[in-house]
Enzyme design. Structure first.
Site, PDB file in Angstrom:
ATOM      1  N   GLY A  62       0.781  -1.227   0.000  1.00 53.51           N
ATOM      2  CA  GLY A  62       0.000   0.000   0.000  1.00 53.51           C
ATOM      3  C   GLY A  62       0.807   1.268   0.000  1.00 53.51           C
ATOM      4  N   LYS A  65       3.961   0.997  -4.810  1.00 55.12           N
ATOM      5  CA  LYS A  65       4.953   0.331  -5.670  1.00 55.12           C
ATOM      6  C   LYS A  65       4.420   0.123  -7.083  1.00 55.12           C
ATOM      7  CE  LYS A  65       5.579  -3.112  -2.687  1.00 55.12           C
ATOM      8  NZ  LYS A  65       4.916  -2.693  -1.449  1.00 55.12           N
ATOM      9  N   SER A  66       3.208  -0.411  -7.213  1.00 54.51           N
ATOM     10  CA  SER A  66       2.671  -0.651  -8.558  1.00 54.51           C
ATOM     11  C   SER A  66       2.406   0.665  -9.289  1.00 54.51           C
ATOM     12  CB  SER A  66       1.382  -1.484  -8.489  1.00 54.51           C
ATOM     13  OG  SER A  66       0.366  -0.779  -7.814  1.00 54.51           O
ATOM     14  N   SER A 990       7.582  -5.723  23.435  1.00 54.73           N
ATOM     15  CA  SER A 990       6.882  -4.617  24.092  1.00 54.73           C
ATOM     16  C   SER A 990       6.205  -5.038  25.394  1.00 54.73           C
ATOM     17  CB  SER A 990       5.841  -4.014  23.150  1.00 54.73           C
ATOM     18  OG  SER A 990       4.825  -4.939  22.872  1.00 54.73           O
ATOM     19  N   LYS A1033      -2.587   0.899  21.213  1.00 52.77           N
ATOM     20  CA  LYS A1033      -2.546   0.172  22.486  1.00 52.77           C
ATOM     21  C   LYS A1033      -3.315   0.945  23.560  1.00 52.77           C
ATOM     22  CE  LYS A1033       1.896  -2.178  21.734  1.00 52.77           C
ATOM     23  NZ  LYS A1033       3.326  -2.230  22.126  1.00 52.77           N
TER      24      LYS A1033
END
EC number: 3.4.21.-
Length: 1127
Positions: A62, A65-66, A990, A1033
């Site tokens: 997303g 690249k294309s 984490s 979070k």
């Protein structure tokens, strides 16, 4: 508490440009100017396009690249584009020759060769005529001498064989255009992501095993005669005089060579020449597919190729997502209406005269001579008279019922009426009346309503039918439009006991049309089974069938057998039986009365034309299901009830797949290797006598010649394919050969075919490890490697780029309204939140584009002119990622069963925080207990839960802190740490401070506050290190009802919360483990002693304040005094 943390600016945000709506924002024409935030990559692409270098783009999905690959294709020059042709090789037919010419020349060359082939046809004709003439003269001059006659016959046969062979050779010499770049305004961009070897590298067709069931409809043209025929009947007729036969394993193949005949078949691009027909006898498997969402069905051998929206696919690979290319067919036109009047010739003459008159203006006398039409006829037409059929055609054209194509949305209504006419309907032989009889007034009313939807208001009568044995109602109309329309579409005419019934060809084009036809047929003639109890169990009794009388079995039997075969596509079992009734025969289509078959029938045949019959049927099924618990089917009661409930709601399956073993299949071979069967665009055999060069198919590497070949996730290609790709890149040429070893195409290998493409490969970091080393070396040595950024600095200029992005997405989608300024501000805020870093904007623009489209859809639903802030906020709630939905469900479920606790204090239990996916947080309960070591040599830290490698190592690091502050040998303990119900999996470090807090709490027996959650990595020196995903979070903690969250001091600026969420949580940034314990542990004397010991054990510089307080300074970070009131 975190002061001023990530505050959302409620004032007007600086977007770098002033506007009211995105309508005002200009969208760049070039794709390269539409790429957002990847400035370094853009510069590389521009340089690579100019210098023709390969590029490897590495980054997360997303990030564009294309889009960069497509942008490169725009930058390449089109002057260098070439067409590629493949020619036959007289010296070696299995090595076709390759030739390249400037773009646009390829078509001209092929047309020139075809023109020469036609000229050869003329020579052939004159040669044959000359031979016949010489033989005739010789026989005449010899006065009928038998020897001369015999010799003449022999000469004629030889001449026929020679000229037939000459015709085939001239056709075989026509080249095939492999790559056609004529008319291109930009260089080719070919997306080869996920392509198999044949599609990527090219292939040579060989498909003699690819066959049809024979029930398909094709459109054949012979001379000027054009007709719709069933494939099986056409092939069987052609094979009355076969050209040859042979064995293919256990399969007998019979074929007919039609190259010397003028027979053509309809394809997507018009009629093409038919070369062969063949029949295969022996056990073979057919895959039968119905897709009701996309409205197509087919029955072919599994390896039969069909054209989908994504390219050629074998039938065995077709899924419900595939859309097969359909070509609209004309079902009804003027000539077919004219044929119902017997005026075919007169209609054609009128059309010819009309065109002639409009062009020349000549009188009827001269026209009669030139057109060879009677003067008297033309005189009437000149005075304004018209053929009767033409008047009818004009009336139907006013109703938009002519021409009627296969894509007309009204066809289902037409089909249901036609089905009713095949049952209890009638059109008299003189075409004066159309009638329909039913015992149900509602059925008559629906019949009339449907006709009105098609024809508008018309004259008719409804009355009691006194001629029938039972009580029934008669509908009758004299409207000639309706009568002629349905006669032309194939409705039976006259007494149905004496009429041969044939399923109209257009009904078989789509499953929706067939089901509508069956609805009308069963609503009229169908009988409903009755539920009954027997000693041996429950079953349906009575008849479940459609039956009709006839004086000749062959007039009805094929019709019902064909219906039974098509019903099998839907899993509906039916068989045909013939009973003798007096001097007539009763042909019965009998349905299986098993409960599964009954439910399948009701699922797909709604019986909408006869509501009373449907209600009766449903009552009988309900009675049956009520008795199921007492029967042998008791174990399936829930399954059967669920199926029945879906039926009552009108729901039905959209994709049905069945298999059938048959003994005969059929096929045809056309010049172009494709045809239309039931309106679907499919491939056909290219193996039987088709020249090798005509079976060559270009690969994507060849179609990308002088352009861009884009391959995403390049590491998914096999090493063999990567090696072939490397060879093509190095040589800039690659020969085409058959990819299957079992195919005769494997014997064909062309000369090297040009493939001078620029490779734009893409993937993530794992791609580098799995790529062929030589391929990556080639890209690195002769091109560039680019890492795609996931964020960009939050500056007014970059915000302006996001404004442009929103405008681009609106324009690209084309179905959503433009955004107001406040809506764009909300999109920018979402980009800030998704970046996960203070002062940055996300570049995962595909996901952000999803929010834009979802907000646009909401605005469309509300009927708004523009998308507003409220629509964007609603979209963020509505279009949650799957991980966020899972996280919400996870939190709700854990709270319900008290796995997540948010009140009180507990020893050894901590609420940790974790991330699912990229943007979704979850509360992760962690528990620890301490027990005497099971081994005398050493204690262990035992961790349970679905943890990744990094998470496991992080837990082990905690032991360093414990050993240092504890000041005693902890090897005599086993420490058990459990990540509660982590079925989703945990990776990363984490949770380190959470594990440390849980273990210390268990060792010291000090409770942990359950209204506190925490996240942070922990070093062996006791430092709290930064982690990712802090904002999601914290949001997860808020949704779980937690009041306080501990985060690393380094992440303080990465928090981005809306004002309403900020009010619900207290955020405490920390730098050391002692600060974590200060907040997390319940206040007690033991806690104060513990914290003092922990602080003293940490390897940190200490100093005293003037007041005598001890401070621990940590690399210039925050300082916390040791005071009793600190909590």
């Amino acid at each position: 508490m975190l002061s001023g943390e990530s505050e959302m600016d409620e004032e007007r945000m600086d977007l770098g440009i002033e506007f009211e709506t995105t309508e005002e924002i200009p969208v760049p024409e070039r794709l390269i100017d539409q790429v957002i935030g990847q400035d370094h990559a853009v510069e590389v692409i521009k340089t690579a396009a100019k210098q023709r270098r390969h590029v490897l783009l590495i980054g997360e999905p997303g990030t564009g690249k294309s889009m960069l690959g497509q942008a490169m294709a725009e930058l390449l020059p089109t002057e260098e584009l070439e067409d590629i042709l493949v020619f036959p090789n007289p010296e070696d037919e299995n090595m076709p020759r390759i030739k390249t010419v400037p773009a646009g020349q390829g078509r001209k060359i092929v047309e020139e060769y075809r023109r020469k082939a036609k000229e050869q046809e003329g020579v052939r004709f004159y040669l044959l005529f000359f031979v016949f003439f010489i033989v005739a003269m010789a026989v005449f001059l010899s006065h009928g001498d038998p020897n001369t006659l015999l010799l003449g016959v022999f000469v004629i046969l030889v001449a026929l064989m020679v000229t037939a062979n000459m015709r085939f050779k001239t056709q075989a010499m026509v080249p095939k255009l492999l790559v056609d770049n004529s008319g291109r305004k930009r260089a080719p961009f070919v997306d080869a992501t996920g392509a198999h070897a044949g599609a990527l590298l090219g292939d040579v067709r060989h498909d003699p095993f690819q066959c049809f069931s024979g029930e398909e409809v094709i459109i054949v043209e012979k001379g000027k005669d054009r007709k719709v025929v069933k494939l099986r009947e056409f092939v069987e007729d052609a094979l009355k005089e076969p050209s040859g036969e042979g064995m293919d394993g256990d399969i007998k193949v019979t074929y007919k060579d039609l190259r010397g005949e003028d027979v053509r078949i309809l394809t997507k691009d018009g009629f093409v020449k038919l070369l062969y027909v063949n029949k295969r006898e022996g056990k073979q498997k057919l895959r039968k597919i119905v897709n009701l969402d996309k409205d197509y069905w087919l029955a072919v051998t599994p390896d039969h190729k069909v054209f989908t929206s994504e390219g050629l696919k074998e039938a065995g690979e077709i899924t419900e997502k595939d859309e097969i290319i359909r070509v609209p067919l004309v079902i009804l036109d003027g000539p077919k209406i004219a044929s119902t009047y017997g005026e075919d010739g007169k209609f054609d003459d009128y059309i010819r005269w009309k065109k002639y008159y409009e062009k020349t203006g000549n009188g009827y006398k001269r026209a009669a001579k030139e057109l060879n039409i009677k003067e008297s006829t033309l005189r009437w037409w000149t005075q304004g008279a018209k053929p009767n059929s033409l008047k009818m055609i004009e009336e139907l054209e006013k109703l938009n019922l002519l021409p009627l194509t296969s894509e007309d949305s009204r066809l289902e209504k037409v089909a249901i009426i036609l089905g009713a006419l095949f049952s209890d309907g009638n059109i008299d032989r003189n075409f004066n009346t159309l009638s329909f009889i039913s015992s149900e007034r509602k059925a008559i009313e629906r019949f009339v309503e449907t006709l009105k939807e098609l024809f508008g208001e018309f004259n008719y009568e409804i009355r009691d039918n006194h001629e029938s044995l039972g009580k029934s109602i008669l509908f009758r109309t004299w409207d000639r439009r309706i009568i002629r329309f349905f006669v032309a579409l194939g409705a039976p005419v006259g007494n149905k006991t004496k009429v041969k019934l044939e399923l109209p060809w257009w009904i078989k084009l789509k499953p929706s049309l067939f089901l509508a036809f069956m609805d009308g047929l069963y609503s009229g003639d169908g009988s409903v089974p009755r539920f009954a109890r027997y000693e041996e169990g429950i079953k349906f009794n009575g008849t479940f069938e459609i039956a009709q009388l006839t004086d000749d079995v062959e007039k009805k039997l094929p019709f019902f057998e064909e219906i039974a075969w098509y019903l099998s596509f839907f899993g509906i079992k039916a068989k045909v039986r013939v009973d003798k009734t007096g001097d007539k025969y009763k042909v019965r289509l009998i349905f299986s009365q098993s409960i599964d078959n009954v439910l399948n029938f009701l699922e797909f045949i709604p019986i909408s034309l006869s509501p009373a019959k449907r209600e009766k049927f449903l009552r009988e099924v309900e009675s049956y299901l009520a008795a199921v618990p007492e029967s042998s089917l008791a174990g399936r009661i829930e399954e059967l009830r669920e199926h029945f409930n879906r039926i009552k709601k009108g729901e039905r399956r959209s994709f049905i797949e069945t298999w059938e073993v048959v003994n005969v299949t059929y096929n045809v071979t056309t010049e172009t290797g494709n045809l239309l069967a039931n309106g679907l665009f499919v491939k056909n055999s290219g193996g039987l006598g088709t020249p090798a060069h005509l079976r060559v198919e270009p690969g994507m590497i060849h179609r990308a010649h002088k352009g861009v070949l884009f391959i995403d996730e390049i590491a998914t290609l096999s090493l063999k394919m990567q090696q072939s790709l490397l060879t093509a890149m190095q040589e800039k040429k690659f020969p085409i050969t058959g990819q299957s070893e079992l195919s005769s195409g494997a014997m064909v290998r062309t000369e090297p075919v040009p493939c001078d493409f620029i490779l734009v490969a893409a993937g993530n970091l794992d791609t580098i490890e799995k790529m062929h080393p030589a391929l990556r070396s080639r890209i690195r040595g002769y091109g560039y490697e680019v890492y795609m950024r996931t964020t960009m600095p939050d500056t007014p200029e970059n915000r302006r780029k996001l404004v442009q992005f929103v405008a681009q997405e609106v324009k690209k989608d084309g179905r959503i309204p433009h955004f107001t300024r406040d809506a764009v501000e909300e999109i920018v805020r979402e980009a800030q939140r998704r970046a996960g870093r203070k002062g940055h904007l996300t570049l995962r623009l595909r996901d952000l584009g999803g929010v834009v489209r979802a907000a646009g859809d909401i605005a469309v639903r509300k009927g708004k002119k523009y998308v507003t802030r409220e629509d964007v906020l609603e979209a963020l709630k509505l279009a949650k990622p799957l991980e966020k939905q899972l996280a919400d469900w996870y939190i709700e479920r854990k709270k319900e069963y008290q796995v997540i606790r948010v009140e009180g204090g507990e020893i050894g239990r901590v609420n940790g925080l974790a991330i699912i996916g990229e943007q979704s947080g979850i509360v992760l309960p962690i528990e620890a207990i301490v027990a005497p070591a099971a081994s005398k040599e050493e204690g262990k830290i035992i961790v349970t839960g679905k943890l990744g490698e990094i998470a496991k190592e992080a837990v082990l690091n905690v032991s360093a802190i414990i050993k240092r502050y504890k000041g005693e040998d902890i090897s005599k303990y086993d420490i058990h740490v459990q990540f509660l119900q982590t079925y989703e999996g945990v990776e990363g470090d984490s949770a380190s401070i959470s594990v440390a807090t849980a273990v210390i709490s268990a060792l010291e027996e000090i409770p942990v506050r359950q209204d506190v959650a925490m996240t942070g990595s922990l070093s062996v020196r006791g430092e709290v290190l930064p982690v990712g995903g802090v904002t999601p979070k914290i949001e997860a903690a808020i949704e779980a009802g937690i009041k306080t969250v501990i985060i690393p001091k380094s992440n303080e600026k990465d928090v981005f919360l809306s004002p309403d969420k900020r009010k619900k949580i207290k955020i405490i940034p920390v730098e050391r483990i002692d600060e974590v314990l200060e907040v997390a542990l319940v206040e007690s004397e033991k806690k104060r002693e513990l914290i003092k010991r922990v602080r003293e054990s940490l390897p940190l510089w200490m100093e005293e304040t003037p007041s005598g307080e001890t401070l621990h300074e940590h690399k210039g970070g925050a300082t916390l005094p040791l005071e009793e009131s600190k909590a």
